[in-house]
Write an enzyme that holds these catalytic residues in place. Structure first.
Site, PDB file in Angstrom:
ATOM      1  N   ASP A 102       3.822  -3.236   0.092  1.00  0.00           N
ATOM      2  CA  ASP A 102       4.150  -2.706   1.418  1.00  0.00           C
ATOM      3  C   ASP A 102       2.908  -1.986   1.946  1.00  0.00           C
ATOM      4  O   ASP A 102       2.288  -1.182   1.242  1.00  0.00           O
ATOM      5  CB  ASP A 102       5.333  -1.736   1.314  1.00  0.00           C
ATOM      6  N   ILE A 103       2.523  -2.307   3.180  1.00  0.00           N
ATOM      7  CA  ILE A 103       1.335  -1.684   3.763  1.00  0.00           C
ATOM      8  C   ILE A 103       1.624  -0.203   4.031  1.00  0.00           C
ATOM      9  O   ILE A 103       2.707   0.148   4.514  1.00  0.00           O
ATOM     10  CB  ILE A 103       0.924  -2.395   5.070  1.00  0.00           C
ATOM     11  N   ASN A 142       0.439   0.064  14.545  1.00  0.00           N
ATOM     12  CA  ASN A 142       1.143  -0.336  15.771  1.00  0.00           C
ATOM     13  C   ASN A 142       1.019   0.729  16.848  1.00  0.00           C
ATOM     14  O   ASN A 142       0.737   0.424  18.014  1.00  0.00           O
ATOM     15  CB  ASN A 142       2.624  -0.572  15.479  1.00  0.00           C
ATOM     16  N   ASP A 161       0.218  -7.336  14.198  1.00  0.00           N
ATOM     17  CA  ASP A 161       0.455  -8.724  13.776  1.00  0.00           C
ATOM     18  C   ASP A 161      -0.777  -9.321  13.102  1.00  0.00           C
ATOM     19  O   ASP A 161      -0.677 -10.038  12.102  1.00  0.00           O
ATOM     20  CB  ASP A 161       0.838  -9.595  14.975  1.00  0.00           C
ATOM     21  N   GLU A 221       6.317  -5.750   7.105  1.00  0.00           N
ATOM     22  CA  GLU A 221       4.991  -5.668   6.475  1.00  0.00           C
ATOM     23  C   GLU A 221       5.174  -5.456   4.979  1.00  0.00           C
ATOM     24  O   GLU A 221       4.473  -4.692   4.350  1.00  0.00           O
ATOM     25  CB  GLU A 221       4.120  -4.575   7.109  1.00  0.00           C
TER      26      GLU A 221
HETATM   27  P1  GH3 Z   1       4.948   3.545   4.541  1.00  0.00           P
HETATM   28  O1  GH3 Z   1       3.614   3.912   4.007  1.00  0.00           O
HETATM   29  O2  GH3 Z   1       6.018   4.473   4.105  1.00  0.00           O
HETATM   30  O3  GH3 Z   1       5.297   2.140   4.267  1.00  0.00           O
HETATM   31  O4  GH3 Z   1       4.814   3.720   6.112  1.00  0.00           O
HETATM   32  P2  GH3 Z   1       4.968   2.657   7.231  1.00  0.00           P
HETATM   33  O5  GH3 Z   1       4.486   3.226   8.495  1.00  0.00           O
HETATM   34  O6  GH3 Z   1       4.332   1.390   6.806  1.00  0.00           O
HETATM   35  O7  GH3 Z   1       6.512   2.545   7.284  1.00  0.00           O
HETATM   36  P3  GH3 Z   1       7.477   1.330   7.148  1.00  0.00           P
HETATM   37  O8  GH3 Z   1       7.028   0.438   6.075  1.00  0.00           O
HETATM   38  O9  GH3 Z   1       8.854   1.872   6.976  1.00  0.00           O
HETATM   39  O10 GH3 Z   1       7.407   0.678   8.594  1.00  0.00           O
HETATM   40  C1  GH3 Z   1       6.929  -0.572   8.849  1.00  0.00           C
HETATM   41  C2  GH3 Z   1       6.720  -0.758  10.308  1.00  0.00           C
HETATM   42  O11 GH3 Z   1       6.227  -2.072  10.541  1.00  0.00           O
HETATM   43  C3  GH3 Z   1       7.940  -0.662  11.167  1.00  0.00           C
HETATM   44  C4  GH3 Z   1       7.827  -1.756  12.198  1.00  0.00           C
HETATM   45  O12 GH3 Z   1       7.695  -1.246  13.492  1.00  0.00           O
HETATM   46  C5  GH3 Z   1       6.569  -2.471  11.838  1.00  0.00           C
HETATM   47  N1  GH3 Z   1       6.724  -3.917  11.853  1.00  0.00           N
HETATM   48  C6  GH3 Z   1       7.662  -4.647  11.216  1.00  0.00           C
HETATM   49  N2  GH3 Z   1       7.484  -5.979  11.448  1.00  0.00           N
HETATM   50  C7  GH3 Z   1       6.409  -6.103  12.239  1.00  0.00           C
HETATM   51  C8  GH3 Z   1       5.729  -7.226  12.822  1.00  0.00           C
HETATM   52  O13 GH3 Z   1       6.084  -8.396  12.634  1.00  0.00           O
HETATM   53  N3  GH3 Z   1       4.647  -6.965  13.584  1.00  0.00           N
HETATM   54  C9  GH3 Z   1       4.204  -5.690  13.799  1.00  0.00           C
HETATM   55  N4  GH3 Z   1       3.135  -5.521  14.562  1.00  0.00           N
HETATM   56  N5  GH3 Z   1       4.837  -4.608  13.288  1.00  0.00           N
HETATM   57  C10 GH3 Z   1       5.910  -4.800  12.508  1.00  0.00           C
HETATM   58 MG    MG Z   2       4.801   0.304   5.135  1.00  0.00          MG
HETATM   59 MG    MG Z   3       7.883  -1.483   5.040  1.00  0.00          MG
HETATM   60 MG    MG Z   4       8.740   1.959   4.074  1.00  0.00          MG
END
Ligand code: GH3
Ligand code: MG
Ligand code: MG
Ligand code: MG
Length: 323
Positions: free
Chosen positions: A200-201, A208, A217, A243
Protein backbone atom coordinates in the site's frame (compact mmCIF):
# COMPACT_ATOMS: atom_id res chain seq x y z
CA UNK A 1 -11.42 3.99 -6.69
CA UNK A 2 -11.37 1.14 -9.13
CA UNK A 3 -13.19 1.76 -12.35
CA UNK A 4 -15.90 -0.80 -12.94
CA UNK A 5 -15.58 -2.68 -16.19
CA UNK A 6 -19.07 -2.62 -17.57
CA UNK A 7 -20.57 -4.28 -20.59
CA UNK A 8 -21.13 -0.87 -22.16
CA UNK A 9 -17.37 -0.47 -22.23
CA UNK A 10 -17.14 -3.69 -24.22
CA UNK A 11 -19.72 -2.26 -26.60
CA UNK A 12 -17.56 0.78 -27.19
CA UNK A 13 -14.65 -1.43 -28.11
CA UNK A 14 -16.52 -3.37 -30.73
CA UNK A 15 -17.66 -0.11 -32.32
CA UNK A 16 -14.17 1.30 -32.54
CA UNK A 17 -13.05 -1.98 -34.08
CA UNK A 18 -15.60 -1.58 -36.80
CA UNK A 19 -14.33 1.90 -37.55
CA UNK A 20 -10.77 0.63 -37.77
CA UNK A 21 -11.80 -2.06 -40.16
CA UNK A 22 -13.65 0.24 -42.51
CA UNK A 23 -10.43 1.99 -43.46
CA UNK A 24 -8.53 -1.26 -43.89
CA UNK A 25 -8.75 -2.95 -47.27
CA UNK A 26 -9.01 -6.71 -47.29
CA UNK A 27 -5.91 -8.52 -48.51
CA UNK A 28 -5.96 -11.37 -51.00
CA UNK A 29 -3.13 -13.69 -51.92
CA UNK A 30 -3.54 -15.23 -55.37
CA UNK A 31 -1.61 -18.43 -56.09
CA UNK A 32 -2.16 -19.10 -59.74
CA UNK A 33 0.09 -19.42 -62.79
CA UNK A 34 -2.60 -19.13 -65.41
CA UNK A 35 -1.92 -15.84 -67.20
CA UNK A 36 -5.49 -15.35 -68.28
CA UNK A 37 -7.14 -15.72 -64.86
CA UNK A 38 -4.37 -13.77 -63.15
CA UNK A 39 -5.00 -10.81 -65.44
CA UNK A 40 -8.71 -11.09 -64.82
CA UNK A 41 -8.29 -11.10 -61.03
CA UNK A 42 -5.91 -8.19 -61.18
CA UNK A 43 -8.58 -6.21 -62.99
CA UNK A 44 -11.56 -7.05 -60.85
CA UNK A 45 -9.83 -7.18 -57.47
CA UNK A 46 -7.62 -4.12 -57.71
CA UNK A 47 -10.44 -1.63 -57.07
CA UNK A 48 -11.60 -3.20 -53.85
CA UNK A 49 -8.78 -5.27 -52.39
CA UNK A 50 -5.06 -5.36 -51.83
CA UNK A 51 -3.96 -8.18 -54.05
CA UNK A 52 -0.66 -10.08 -54.01
CA UNK A 53 0.21 -12.47 -56.84
CA UNK A 54 2.55 -15.32 -56.06
CA UNK A 55 2.70 -18.24 -58.47
CA UNK A 56 5.43 -19.99 -56.52
CA UNK A 57 4.11 -22.31 -53.83
CA UNK A 58 7.10 -22.09 -51.50
CA UNK A 59 7.10 -18.30 -51.68
CA UNK A 60 3.34 -18.27 -51.14
CA UNK A 61 3.77 -20.23 -47.92
CA UNK A 62 6.29 -17.73 -46.64
CA UNK A 63 3.93 -14.86 -47.47
CA UNK A 64 0.98 -16.60 -45.84
CA UNK A 65 2.86 -17.23 -42.65
CA UNK A 66 3.96 -13.63 -42.27
CA UNK A 67 1.10 -11.77 -43.94
CA UNK A 68 -2.25 -10.91 -42.55
CA UNK A 69 -4.38 -12.10 -45.46
CA UNK A 70 -8.16 -12.32 -45.58
CA UNK A 71 -8.38 -14.78 -48.44
CA UNK A 72 -6.20 -17.17 -50.43
CA UNK A 73 -7.25 -17.81 -54.02
CA UNK A 74 -5.61 -21.01 -55.21
CA UNK A 75 -5.68 -22.52 -58.64
CA UNK A 76 -6.16 -26.27 -58.43
CA UNK A 77 -4.88 -26.93 -61.94
CA UNK A 78 -1.31 -25.78 -61.66
CA UNK A 79 1.42 -28.00 -62.95
CA UNK A 80 4.11 -26.15 -61.01
CA UNK A 81 3.00 -27.10 -57.54
CA UNK A 82 0.72 -29.44 -55.62
CA UNK A 83 -2.26 -27.24 -54.72
CA UNK A 84 -3.87 -29.74 -52.38
CA UNK A 85 -0.70 -29.98 -50.35
CA UNK A 86 -0.72 -26.20 -50.10
CA UNK A 87 -4.36 -26.19 -48.94
CA UNK A 88 -3.70 -28.75 -46.24
CA UNK A 89 -0.61 -26.81 -45.14
CA UNK A 90 -2.77 -23.71 -44.75
CA UNK A 91 -5.28 -25.61 -42.65
CA UNK A 92 -2.66 -27.21 -40.43
CA UNK A 93 -0.65 -24.10 -39.55
CA UNK A 94 -1.79 -22.11 -36.54
CA UNK A 95 -1.21 -18.76 -38.30
CA UNK A 96 -3.37 -19.63 -41.31
CA UNK A 97 -5.94 -22.04 -39.90
CA UNK A 98 -8.71 -19.43 -40.13
CA UNK A 99 -7.81 -18.21 -43.61
CA UNK A 100 -10.56 -18.83 -46.18
CA UNK A 101 -9.50 -20.64 -49.34
CA UNK A 102 -11.25 -20.05 -52.64
CA UNK A 103 -10.13 -22.41 -55.41
CA UNK A 104 -10.19 -22.03 -59.16
CA UNK A 105 -11.08 -25.36 -60.70
CA UNK A 106 -10.93 -26.80 -64.17
CA UNK A 107 -13.89 -28.96 -65.25
CA UNK A 108 -11.51 -31.91 -65.55
CA UNK A 109 -10.27 -31.45 -61.98
CA UNK A 110 -13.47 -32.19 -60.10
CA UNK A 111 -11.89 -35.04 -58.12
CA UNK A 112 -9.22 -32.61 -56.90
CA UNK A 113 -11.96 -30.23 -55.82
CA UNK A 114 -13.69 -32.92 -53.78
CA UNK A 115 -10.41 -33.73 -52.02
CA UNK A 116 -9.90 -30.02 -51.49
CA UNK A 117 -13.30 -29.62 -49.85
CA UNK A 118 -12.41 -32.51 -47.53
CA UNK A 119 -9.20 -30.74 -46.55
CA UNK A 120 -11.09 -27.53 -45.81
CA UNK A 121 -11.34 -25.48 -48.99
CA UNK A 122 -14.20 -23.03 -48.42
CA UNK A 123 -15.49 -22.40 -51.92
CA UNK A 124 -14.63 -22.68 -55.62
CA UNK A 125 -15.15 -21.08 -59.00
CA UNK A 126 -15.17 -23.18 -62.14
CA UNK A 127 -13.14 -22.28 -65.20
CA UNK A 128 -13.87 -20.55 -67.50
CA UNK A 129 -14.24 -17.99 -64.76
CA UNK A 130 -17.37 -15.90 -64.66
CA UNK A 131 -16.32 -12.49 -63.29
CA UNK A 132 -19.54 -11.84 -61.39
CA UNK A 133 -19.43 -15.22 -59.75
CA UNK A 134 -15.83 -14.66 -58.70
CA UNK A 135 -16.71 -11.27 -57.23
CA UNK A 136 -19.62 -12.60 -55.20
CA UNK A 137 -17.83 -15.66 -53.88
CA UNK A 138 -14.77 -13.59 -52.99
CA UNK A 139 -16.83 -11.02 -51.11
CA UNK A 140 -18.74 -13.68 -49.19
CA UNK A 141 -15.55 -15.36 -47.97
CA UNK A 142 -13.95 -12.08 -46.97
CA UNK A 143 -16.99 -10.81 -45.08
CA UNK A 144 -17.26 -14.08 -43.21
CA UNK A 145 -13.56 -14.00 -42.34
CA UNK A 146 -13.75 -10.41 -41.11
CA UNK A 147 -16.85 -11.13 -39.08
CA UNK A 148 -15.14 -14.08 -37.41
CA UNK A 149 -12.01 -12.01 -36.76
CA UNK A 150 -14.15 -9.38 -35.08
CA UNK A 151 -15.91 -11.93 -32.89
CA UNK A 152 -12.61 -13.49 -31.91
CA UNK A 153 -11.06 -10.11 -31.18
CA UNK A 154 -14.02 -8.94 -29.10
CA UNK A 155 -13.99 -12.21 -27.22
CA UNK A 156 -10.32 -11.81 -26.31
CA UNK A 157 -10.85 -8.18 -25.38
CA UNK A 158 -13.74 -8.96 -23.09
CA UNK A 159 -11.79 -11.78 -21.48
CA UNK A 160 -9.00 -9.30 -20.91
CA UNK A 161 -11.37 -6.71 -19.50
CA UNK A 162 -12.89 -9.29 -17.21
CA UNK A 163 -9.58 -10.27 -15.62
CA UNK A 164 -7.41 -7.16 -15.77
CA UNK A 165 -7.51 -3.71 -14.26
CA UNK A 166 -7.84 -1.09 -16.98
CA UNK A 167 -5.57 1.56 -15.41
CA UNK A 168 -2.58 -0.68 -14.78
CA UNK A 169 -3.06 -3.81 -16.86
CA UNK A 170 -2.43 -5.90 -13.75
CA UNK A 171 -4.89 -8.63 -12.85
CA UNK A 172 -7.93 -7.39 -10.99
CA UNK A 173 -8.97 -8.42 -7.53
CA UNK A 174 -11.68 -10.81 -8.64
CA UNK A 175 -9.33 -12.74 -10.91
CA UNK A 176 -6.70 -12.99 -8.19
CA UNK A 177 -9.22 -14.18 -5.59
CA UNK A 178 -10.57 -16.80 -7.96
CA UNK A 179 -7.11 -18.13 -8.72
CA UNK A 180 -5.57 -17.97 -5.30
CA UNK A 181 -7.59 -20.93 -4.07
CA UNK A 182 -6.52 -22.99 -7.08
CA UNK A 183 -2.89 -21.99 -6.52
CA UNK A 184 -3.14 -22.99 -2.87
CA UNK A 185 -4.64 -26.38 -3.73
CA UNK A 186 -1.92 -27.04 -6.28
CA UNK A 187 0.74 -26.00 -3.75
CA UNK A 188 -0.68 -28.35 -1.16
CA UNK A 189 -0.37 -31.32 -3.53
CA UNK A 190 3.22 -30.37 -4.27
CA UNK A 191 4.10 -29.62 -0.61
CA UNK A 192 5.25 -26.17 -1.71
CA UNK A 193 4.73 -22.91 0.20
CA UNK A 194 2.89 -19.93 -1.33
CA UNK A 195 3.71 -16.40 -0.20
CA UNK A 196 1.47 -13.39 -0.45
CA UNK A 197 2.63 -9.78 -0.36
CA UNK A 198 0.27 -6.82 0.11
CA UNK A 199 1.59 -3.36 -0.73
CA UNK A 200 0.00 0.00 0.00
CA UNK A 201 1.45 3.37 -1.00
CA UNK A 202 2.17 5.58 2.01
CA UNK A 203 0.30 8.88 2.34
CA UNK A 204 -1.11 8.54 -1.14
CA UNK A 205 -3.95 10.92 -0.37
CA UNK A 206 -1.36 13.70 -0.19
CA UNK A 207 -0.35 13.00 -3.81
CA UNK A 208 -3.94 13.44 -4.94
CA UNK A 209 -4.53 16.45 -2.72
CA UNK A 210 -1.32 18.22 -3.72
CA UNK A 211 -1.00 17.35 -7.41
CA UNK A 212 -4.42 16.13 -8.46
CA UNK A 213 -6.01 12.85 -9.35
CA UNK A 214 -4.23 12.60 -12.71
CA UNK A 215 -0.83 12.59 -11.08
CA UNK A 216 -2.19 10.08 -8.58
CA UNK A 217 -3.17 7.82 -11.46
CA UNK A 218 0.27 8.17 -13.03
CA UNK A 219 1.87 7.15 -9.77
CA UNK A 220 -0.37 4.09 -9.57
CA UNK A 221 0.67 3.10 -13.10
CA UNK A 222 4.37 3.57 -12.41
CA UNK A 223 4.03 1.69 -9.14
CA UNK A 224 2.42 -1.21 -11.03
CA UNK A 225 5.24 -1.27 -13.55
CA UNK A 226 7.79 -1.51 -10.77
CA UNK A 227 5.89 -4.37 -9.16
CA UNK A 228 5.67 -6.11 -12.53
CA UNK A 229 9.40 -5.70 -13.07
CA UNK A 230 10.31 -7.19 -9.72
CA UNK A 231 8.23 -10.36 -9.81
CA UNK A 232 8.69 -13.60 -11.73
CA UNK A 233 6.54 -14.85 -14.59
CA UNK A 234 4.72 -17.35 -12.40
CA UNK A 235 3.88 -14.75 -9.76
CA UNK A 236 0.45 -13.21 -9.92
CA UNK A 237 0.44 -9.43 -9.48
CA UNK A 238 -2.89 -7.71 -9.02
CA UNK A 239 -4.39 -4.33 -8.22
CA UNK A 240 -6.25 -5.14 -5.05
CA UNK A 241 -7.82 -1.74 -4.50
CA UNK A 242 -7.11 1.93 -5.22
CA UNK A 243 -3.41 2.08 -4.37
CA UNK A 244 -3.15 -1.35 -2.88
CA UNK A 245 -1.56 -4.31 -4.61
CA UNK A 246 -1.24 -8.03 -3.99
CA UNK A 247 1.46 -10.32 -5.32
CA UNK A 248 0.96 -14.07 -5.03
CA UNK A 249 4.22 -16.02 -5.19
CA UNK A 250 3.80 -19.76 -5.72
CA UNK A 251 6.61 -22.11 -4.73
CA UNK A 252 8.28 -19.44 -2.61
CA UNK A 253 9.36 -19.59 1.01
CA UNK A 254 9.08 -16.74 3.46
CA UNK A 255 12.74 -15.79 3.40
CA UNK A 256 12.77 -15.39 -0.39
CA UNK A 257 9.49 -13.46 -0.27
CA UNK A 258 10.89 -11.09 2.38
CA UNK A 259 13.99 -10.48 0.30
CA UNK A 260 11.90 -9.71 -2.78
CA UNK A 261 9.63 -7.40 -0.74
CA UNK A 262 12.52 -5.58 0.85
CA UNK A 263 14.22 -5.06 -2.51
CA UNK A 264 11.00 -3.65 -3.97
CA UNK A 265 10.39 -1.41 -0.95
CA UNK A 266 13.90 0.01 -1.25
CA UNK A 267 13.57 0.53 -5.01
CA UNK A 268 10.30 2.43 -4.48
CA UNK A 269 11.75 4.67 -1.78
CA UNK A 270 15.11 5.29 -3.47
CA UNK A 271 14.04 5.98 -7.05
CA UNK A 272 11.76 9.03 -7.33
CA UNK A 273 8.57 8.77 -9.38
CA UNK A 274 8.80 10.90 -12.48
CA UNK A 275 5.34 12.19 -13.47
CA UNK A 276 3.65 14.89 -15.57
CA UNK A 277 5.95 14.20 -18.53
CA UNK A 278 9.05 14.45 -16.39
CA UNK A 279 8.22 17.88 -14.98
CA UNK A 280 7.62 16.54 -11.50
CA UNK A 281 9.55 14.11 -9.31
CA UNK A 282 7.90 12.59 -6.27
CA UNK A 283 9.56 10.75 -3.44
CA UNK A 284 7.27 8.00 -2.31
CA UNK A 285 7.36 5.07 0.03
CA UNK A 286 5.19 2.06 0.52
CA UNK A 287 4.41 -0.39 3.27
CA UNK A 288 4.39 -4.12 2.69
CA UNK A 289 2.89 -7.04 4.55
CA UNK A 290 4.18 -10.53 3.72
CA UNK A 291 3.01 -13.93 4.81
CA UNK A 292 3.30 -17.59 3.89
CA UNK A 293 0.53 -20.14 3.50
CA UNK A 294 -0.11 -22.62 6.27
CA UNK A 295 -1.29 -26.14 5.66
CA UNK A 296 -4.78 -26.28 4.08
CA UNK A 297 -5.19 -22.56 4.46
CA UNK A 298 -7.95 -20.71 2.64
CA UNK A 299 -7.20 -17.72 0.44
CA UNK A 300 -9.30 -15.54 2.74
CA UNK A 301 -7.32 -16.27 5.85
CA UNK A 302 -4.02 -15.95 3.97
CA UNK A 303 -4.97 -12.52 2.64
CA UNK A 304 -6.26 -11.48 6.05
CA UNK A 305 -2.93 -12.32 7.66
CA UNK A 306 -0.98 -10.44 4.97
CA UNK A 307 -3.28 -7.46 5.53
CA UNK A 308 -2.61 -7.59 9.26
CA UNK A 309 1.12 -7.48 8.56
CA UNK A 310 0.56 -4.48 6.29
CA UNK A 311 -1.44 -2.75 9.00
CA UNK A 312 1.42 -3.33 11.42
CA UNK A 313 3.91 -1.89 8.90
CA UNK A 314 1.77 1.25 8.72
CA UNK A 315 1.46 1.50 12.50
CA UNK A 316 5.18 0.97 13.04
CA UNK A 317 5.96 4.03 10.90
CA UNK A 318 5.47 3.00 7.22
CA UNK A 319 8.17 2.47 4.55
CA UNK A 320 8.85 -1.01 5.88
CA UNK A 321 8.20 -4.70 5.33
CA UNK A 322 6.49 -6.67 8.05
CA UNK A 323 6.57 -10.46 7.86
P1 GH3 B 1 -1.60 5.36 4.27
O1 GH3 B 1 -0.14 5.62 4.38
O2 GH3 B 1 -2.24 5.11 5.58
O3 GH3 B 1 -1.91 4.29 3.30
O4 GH3 B 1 -2.21 6.71 3.72
P2 GH3 B 1 -2.97 6.98 2.39
O5 GH3 B 1 -3.10 8.42 2.19
O6 GH3 B 1 -2.33 6.22 1.29
O7 GH3 B 1 -4.36 6.40 2.76
P3 GH3 B 1 -5.25 5.31 2.09
O8 GH3 B 1 -4.44 4.18 1.64
O9 GH3 B 1 -6.33 4.96 3.06
O10 GH3 B 1 -5.94 6.12 0.91
C1 GH3 B 1 -5.76 5.85 -0.41
C2 GH3 B 1 -6.28 6.96 -1.25
O11 GH3 B 1 -6.08 6.64 -2.62
C3 GH3 B 1 -7.75 7.23 -1.14
C4 GH3 B 1 -8.24 7.50 -2.54
O12 GH3 B 1 -8.69 8.82 -2.69
C5 GH3 B 1 -7.03 7.31 -3.40
N1 GH3 B 1 -7.31 6.52 -4.58
C6 GH3 B 1 -7.89 5.31 -4.64
N2 GH3 B 1 -7.97 4.87 -5.93
C7 GH3 B 1 -7.42 5.81 -6.71
C8 GH3 B 1 -7.20 5.93 -8.12
O13 GH3 B 1 -7.53 5.05 -8.93
N3 GH3 B 1 -6.59 7.05 -8.56
C9 GH3 B 1 -6.19 8.03 -7.70
N4 GH3 B 1 -5.60 9.10 -8.22
N5 GH3 B 1 -6.40 7.97 -6.37
C10 GH3 B 1 -6.99 6.87 -5.87
MG1 MG C 1 -2.05 4.20 1.21
MG1 MG D 1 -4.87 2.08 0.71
MG1 MG E 1 -4.85 2.79 4.31
Amino acid sequence: RLREETSSEMGVISMSDRKEEAIQRARILVIDDNEYSVRMMKEIYAETYDITLEPNMEEAQVLLRGGDYDLAVISLDSSNYDPLRLCSKIRSLEETRQLPILTLVDESDKDKLIKGMEIGVNDYVMRPIDANELIVRTRTQILRKQYQDRLRHNFHRSMELAVTDSLTGLYNRRYMSNHLDAILQRAKLDYKPVCVMILDIDFFKRVNDTHGHHVGDEVIKEFSLRIGASVRGIDLACRYGGEEFVVVMPDTNLSVASTVSERLRRQISEVPFSVSKGTLELNLTCSIGVTVSGESESSDSLLKRADKALYKAKRDGRNRVVV
